[in-house]
Design an enzyme around this catalytic site. Structure first.
Site, PDB file in Angstrom:
ATOM      1  N   SER A 101       0.822  -1.050  -0.087  1.00  0.00           N
ATOM      2  CA  SER A 101      -0.002  -0.093  -0.183  1.00  0.00           C
ATOM      3  C   SER A 101       0.793   1.480   0.022  1.00  0.00           C
ATOM      4  O   SER A 101       0.982   2.008   1.068  1.00  0.00           O
ATOM      5  CB  SER A 101      -0.940  -0.172   1.249  1.00  0.00           C
ATOM      6  OG  SER A 101      -0.115   0.064   2.448  1.00  0.00           O
TER       7      SER A 101
ATOM      8  N   HIS B 230      -3.137  -6.346   2.646  1.00  0.00           N
ATOM      9  CA  HIS B 230      -2.385  -7.350   3.153  1.00  0.00           C
ATOM     10  C   HIS B 230      -3.154  -8.719   3.401  1.00  0.00           C
ATOM     11  O   HIS B 230      -2.510  -9.796   3.767  1.00  0.00           O
ATOM     12  CB  HIS B 230      -1.589  -6.810   4.378  1.00  0.00           C
ATOM     13  CG  HIS B 230      -0.814  -5.723   4.297  1.00  0.00           C
ATOM     14  ND1 HIS B 230      -0.254  -4.862   5.386  1.00  0.00           N
ATOM     15  CD2 HIS B 230      -0.294  -4.995   3.239  1.00  0.00           C
ATOM     16  CE1 HIS B 230       0.462  -3.771   4.968  1.00  0.00           C
ATOM     17  NE2 HIS B 230       0.360  -3.894   3.539  1.00  0.00           N
TER      18      HIS B 230
ATOM     19  N   GLU C 291      -4.582  -2.756   9.133  1.00  0.00           N
ATOM     20  CA  GLU C 291      -3.986  -3.166  10.336  1.00  0.00           C
ATOM     21  C   GLU C 291      -4.409  -2.923  11.736  1.00  0.00           C
ATOM     22  O   GLU C 291      -5.232  -1.700  11.943  1.00  0.00           O
ATOM     23  CB  GLU C 291      -2.475  -2.545  10.568  1.00  0.00           C
ATOM     24  CG  GLU C 291      -1.674  -2.812   9.062  1.00  0.00           C
ATOM     25  CD  GLU C 291      -0.373  -2.158   8.947  1.00  0.00           C
ATOM     26  OE1 GLU C 291       0.197  -1.786  10.108  1.00  0.00           O
ATOM     27  OE2 GLU C 291       0.118  -1.625   7.982  1.00  0.00           O
TER      28      GLU C 291
ATOM     29  N   GLU D 274       1.847  -9.633   7.123  1.00  0.00           N
ATOM     30  CA  GLU D 274       2.456  -9.152   8.243  1.00  0.00           C
ATOM     31  C   GLU D 274       2.361 -10.094   9.373  1.00  0.00           C
ATOM     32  O   GLU D 274       2.796  -9.683  10.652  1.00  0.00           O
ATOM     33  CB  GLU D 274       2.190  -7.647   8.775  1.00  0.00           C
ATOM     34  CG  GLU D 274       2.434  -6.857   7.418  1.00  0.00           C
ATOM     35  CD  GLU D 274       2.208  -5.129   7.628  1.00  0.00           C
ATOM     36  OE1 GLU D 274       1.711  -4.958   8.821  1.00  0.00           O
ATOM     37  OE2 GLU D 274       2.876  -4.552   6.911  1.00  0.00           O
TER      38      GLU D 274
ATOM     39  N   ASP E 131      -4.041   1.032  11.615  1.00  0.00           N
ATOM     40  CA  ASP E 131      -3.576   1.695  10.390  1.00  0.00           C
ATOM     41  C   ASP E 131      -4.708   1.374   9.399  1.00  0.00           C
ATOM     42  O   ASP E 131      -4.822   0.306   8.673  1.00  0.00           O
ATOM     43  CB  ASP E 131      -2.317   1.107  10.089  1.00  0.00           C
ATOM     44  CG  ASP E 131      -1.716   1.687   8.360  1.00  0.00           C
ATOM     45  OD1 ASP E 131      -2.507   2.737   7.959  1.00  0.00           O
ATOM     46  OD2 ASP E 131      -0.899   1.229   7.999  1.00  0.00           O
TER      47      ASP E 131
ATOM     48  N   GLU F 117      -3.522   5.472  12.273  1.00  0.00           N
ATOM     49  CA  GLU F 117      -2.423   5.971  10.954  1.00  0.00           C
ATOM     50  C   GLU F 117      -3.586   6.036   9.778  1.00  0.00           C
ATOM     51  O   GLU F 117      -4.279   5.101   9.636  1.00  0.00           O
ATOM     52  CB  GLU F 117      -1.718   4.959  10.911  1.00  0.00           C
ATOM     53  CG  GLU F 117      -0.504   4.941   9.861  1.00  0.00           C
ATOM     54  CD  GLU F 117       0.286   3.809   9.690  1.00  0.00           C
ATOM     55  OE1 GLU F 117       0.861   3.229  10.743  1.00  0.00           O
ATOM     56  OE2 GLU F 117       0.728   3.449   8.563  1.00  0.00           O
TER      57      GLU F 117
ATOM     58  N   ASP G  68       1.350   8.297   7.246  1.00  0.00           N
ATOM     59  CA  ASP G  68       2.118   7.145   6.674  1.00  0.00           C
ATOM     60  C   ASP G  68       2.063   7.769   4.999  1.00  0.00           C
ATOM     61  O   ASP G  68       3.041   8.548   4.651  1.00  0.00           O
ATOM     62  CB  ASP G  68       1.696   5.919   6.983  1.00  0.00           C
ATOM     63  CG  ASP G  68       2.456   5.001   5.888  1.00  0.00           C
ATOM     64  OD1 ASP G  68       3.752   5.361   5.263  1.00  0.00           O
ATOM     65  OD2 ASP G  68       1.913   3.782   5.595  1.00  0.00           O
TER      66      ASP G  68
ATOM     67  N   LYS H 272       9.779   5.060   7.240  1.00  0.00           N
ATOM     68  CA  LYS H 272      10.050   3.956   6.345  1.00  0.00           C
ATOM     69  C   LYS H 272      11.243   4.303   5.680  1.00  0.00           C
ATOM     70  O   LYS H 272      11.149   5.283   4.699  1.00  0.00           O
ATOM     71  CB  LYS H 272       8.952   3.722   5.656  1.00  0.00           C
ATOM     72  CG  LYS H 272       7.670   3.072   6.227  1.00  0.00           C
ATOM     73  CD  LYS H 272       6.600   2.964   5.340  1.00  0.00           C
ATOM     74  CE  LYS H 272       5.402   2.058   5.703  1.00  0.00           C
ATOM     75  NZ  LYS H 272       4.155   2.293   4.965  1.00  0.00           N
TER      76      LYS H 272
ATOM     77  N   HIS I 190       8.317  -1.457   9.535  1.00  0.00           N
ATOM     78  CA  HIS I 190       8.610  -2.154   8.589  1.00  0.00           C
ATOM     79  C   HIS I 190       7.838  -2.116   7.174  1.00  0.00           C
ATOM     80  O   HIS I 190       7.067  -1.147   7.262  1.00  0.00           O
ATOM     81  CB  HIS I 190       8.453  -3.675   8.913  1.00  0.00           C
ATOM     82  CG  HIS I 190       7.113  -3.912   9.340  1.00  0.00           C
ATOM     83  ND1 HIS I 190       6.140  -5.116   9.316  1.00  0.00           N
ATOM     84  CD2 HIS I 190       5.806  -2.973   9.446  1.00  0.00           C
ATOM     85  CE1 HIS I 190       4.926  -5.052   9.546  1.00  0.00           C
ATOM     86  NE2 HIS I 190       4.773  -3.617   9.652  1.00  0.00           N
TER      87      HIS I 190
ATOM     88  N   LYS J 206       6.494  -0.349  14.520  1.00  0.00           N
ATOM     89  CA  LYS J 206       5.604  -1.428  14.246  1.00  0.00           C
ATOM     90  C   LYS J 206       6.304  -2.318  13.226  1.00  0.00           C
ATOM     91  O   LYS J 206       6.748  -1.899  12.162  1.00  0.00           O
ATOM     92  CB  LYS J 206       4.421  -0.661  13.574  1.00  0.00           C
ATOM     93  CG  LYS J 206       4.491  -0.057  12.420  1.00  0.00           C
ATOM     94  CD  LYS J 206       2.976   0.015  11.641  1.00  0.00           C
ATOM     95  CE  LYS J 206       3.091   0.489  10.324  1.00  0.00           C
ATOM     96  NZ  LYS J 206       1.768   0.544   9.552  1.00  0.00           N
TER      97      LYS J 206
HETATM   98  C1  2PG Z   1       1.795   0.556   6.125  1.00  0.00           C
HETATM   99  C2  2PG Z   1       2.963  -0.387   5.592  1.00  0.00           C
HETATM  100  C3  2PG Z   1       3.545  -1.341   6.650  1.00  0.00           C
HETATM  101  P1  2PG Z   1       3.004  -1.299   3.205  1.00  0.00           P
HETATM  102  O1  2PG Z   1       0.790   0.836   5.452  1.00  0.00           O
HETATM  103  O2  2PG Z   1       2.068   1.103   7.056  1.00  0.00           O
HETATM  104  O3  2PG Z   1       2.790  -1.992   7.616  1.00  0.00           O
HETATM  105  O4  2PG Z   1       2.253  -1.326   4.536  1.00  0.00           O
HETATM  106  O5  2PG Z   1       4.378  -1.622   3.418  1.00  0.00           O
HETATM  107  O6  2PG Z   1       2.098  -2.324   2.264  1.00  0.00           O
HETATM  108  O7  2PG Z   1       2.976  -0.048   2.538  1.00  0.00           O
HETATM  109 MG    MG Z   2       0.578   2.659   6.856  1.00  0.00          MG
END
Ligand code: 2PG
Ligand code: MG
Length: 446
Positions: free
Chosen positions: A40, A162, A171, A212, A257, A307, A334, A359, A387, A410
């Site tokens: 995502s 996911h 999440e 995850e 999230d 989030e 994010d 990230k 992650h 996380k």
């Molecule tokens: C998120 C992440 C990690 P992705 O959205 O926060 O949990 O997902 O790595 O798929 O963007």
């Molecule tokens: Mg996110």
């Protein structure tokens, strides 16, 4: 420090998708790093270079990124003296020359930047008595104490992109923060994970896990889980917490999230045509309606953190979400910020969100990641090291979380080695730090 050899290769991530691994050598020291990959992804993320050759790995191979390391990056970094991470990373950014690393690829640049941090840590570590070298090196780069173990946000129920269970929210995390030490908090979280498995099994729900490592059962027969389905999931989590012997709302809390950019309505049905609409639990909803749902949840459930409650371009919605909930709930950006100091600056100026998700591969170098974190801390925003849904055995983010005293991490559930590898590294770091180790508990949330 001089780098005298650089090797890059294509390896696999936790979803069996190719990614890049790098090895750097200096004298008798060797350091390596593997980049993760998201599903995502935010639109503003640095570019992940894929070959798009249908004959290899369904178009997902990364041979061009490997070649860019061998042909463009290696000749520029070998046999030169680098004293600081920031000087090294500036050179990488200059070699690329684009704002989003689209020439060489963030997946070519980042593993080099991470491996450099490790190599420098090892070369500077004269004591060689513990594995704390990387943590301490990152603490030096960031100007922090590097002794704070993060509160784990454990994603024990997976939805969204996911999983394929029709649950919109990506999440559902448990936050064990009412404990004195990281290892006690982690143990509590893991026990709740096992308890949830028992509960799901008893109710005839599947206990297979998502990307995850959290459970991902279909809780409704419909293709898309309808009204009340998200509350059902949170109730399941509370049941698991209580029946594992912990107190929800004082020892263990919840965090979400929503990754709501992924459930934006495709064709907003509103007459003006310019309002952002969300497709949630079977209906189209405005940002205000989504905020009302979150307000209701926060009053029912012990939710500490939300989030991406609203989508990445919905700045007006985010502003009103922050006005309504920002005093009582951690609101994490994010997709909104993509670990980019430029987007974060806009958020701080507008008074949007109060926390930064961190990230490394969204921005592409260690230095720029630290810069975004510094900006967040100066503005009083909390930071959550994260992650990606596609991970590997690389545990860099565990050292990053402690090195920067970030406060929160996380990194998935209590299953899948790609997730537990980070928790295991944190357990090691806690032991290596001994009496110096700190655990902020609920204070990490301001
Ligand atoms: C998120 C992440 C990690 P992705 O959205 O926060 O949990 O997902 O790595 O798929 O963007
Ligand atoms: Mg996110």
């Amino acid at each position: 420090m001089k780098i005298d050899k650089c090797i890059a290769r294509e390896v696999l991530d936790s979803r069996g998708v190719p990614t890049v691994e790098v090895e750097l050598y200096s004298g008798d020291q060797k350091a390596s790093a593997i980049v993760p990959s998201g599903a995502s992804t935010g639109e503003g993320e640095a570019l992940e270079l894929r070959d798009n050759d249908p004959k290899r790995y369904h178009g997902k191979s990364v041979l061009q990124a490997v070649k860019n390391i061998e042909v463009e990056i290696a000749p520029a970094i070998l046999n030169r003296d680098f004293v600081r991470q920031s000087i090294f990373d500036d050179l990488l950014c200059d070699l690329d020359g684009t704002p989003n690393k689209s020439k060489l690829g963030a997946n070519a640049i980042l593993p080099i930047s991470m491996a450099f941090a490790r190599l420098q840590a090892q070369c500077n570590d004269t004591t060689r008595i513990s594995g704390l070298a990387l943590t301490q090196n990152l603490a030096t780069s960031f100007g922090s104490a590097g002794i704070t173990l993060p509160v784990p946000l454990m994603n024990i129920f997976n939805g969204g992109k996911h999983a394929d269970n029709g649950i919109a929210i990506q999440e559902f995390m448990i936050v064990p923060c009412g404990f004195d030490r990281f290892s006690d908090a982690l143990r509590a979280g893991v026990e709740v994970f096992h308890q949830l498995k028992k509960i799901l099994h008893k109710r005839g729900l599947t206990t297979a896990v998502g990307d995850e490592g959290g459970f991902a059962p279909k809780i409704s027969d419909e293709e898309e889980a309808g009204p009340g389905s998200h509350e059902k999931v949170m109730t399941l989590l509370l049941d698991a917490i209580e029946s594992a012997g912990y107190k929800a709302g004082s020892q263990i809390y919840l965090a979400l999230d929503c990754a709501s950019s992924e459930f934006l309505a495709k064709n907003p049905p509103n007459p003006a045509g310019n309002t952002v609409m969300y497709h949630f639990e079977g209906s189209q909803r405005t940002a205000d309606e989504m905020i009302k749902i979150y307000e209701k949840w926060v009053s029912y459930f012990p939710i500490l953190s939300i989030e991406d409650g609203l989508a990445e371009h919905d700045w007006d919605g985010w502003k009103s979400l922050t006005t309504k909930l920002g005093k009582s709930v951690q609101l994490v950006g994010d997709d909104l910020f993509v670990t980019n100091p430029e987007f974060l600056k806009k958020g701080i100026e507008k008074g949007v969100a109060n926390s930064l998700l961190v990230k490394l591969n969204q921005i592409g170098t260690v230095t720029e990641t630290l810069e975004a974190m510094r900006m967040a801390h100066q503005a009083g925003y909390t930071t959550v090291i994260s992650h990606r849904s596609g991970e590997s055995e690389d545990t860099f983010i565990a050292d990053l979380a402690v090195g920067t005293d970030a406060g929160q991490i996380k990194t998935g559930s209590a299953s899948r080695t790609d997730r537990t590898a980070k928790y295991n590294q944190l357990l090691r770091i806690e032991q290596w730090l001994g009496g110096r180790a700190k655990f902020p508990g609920k204070k990490a949330f301001k």
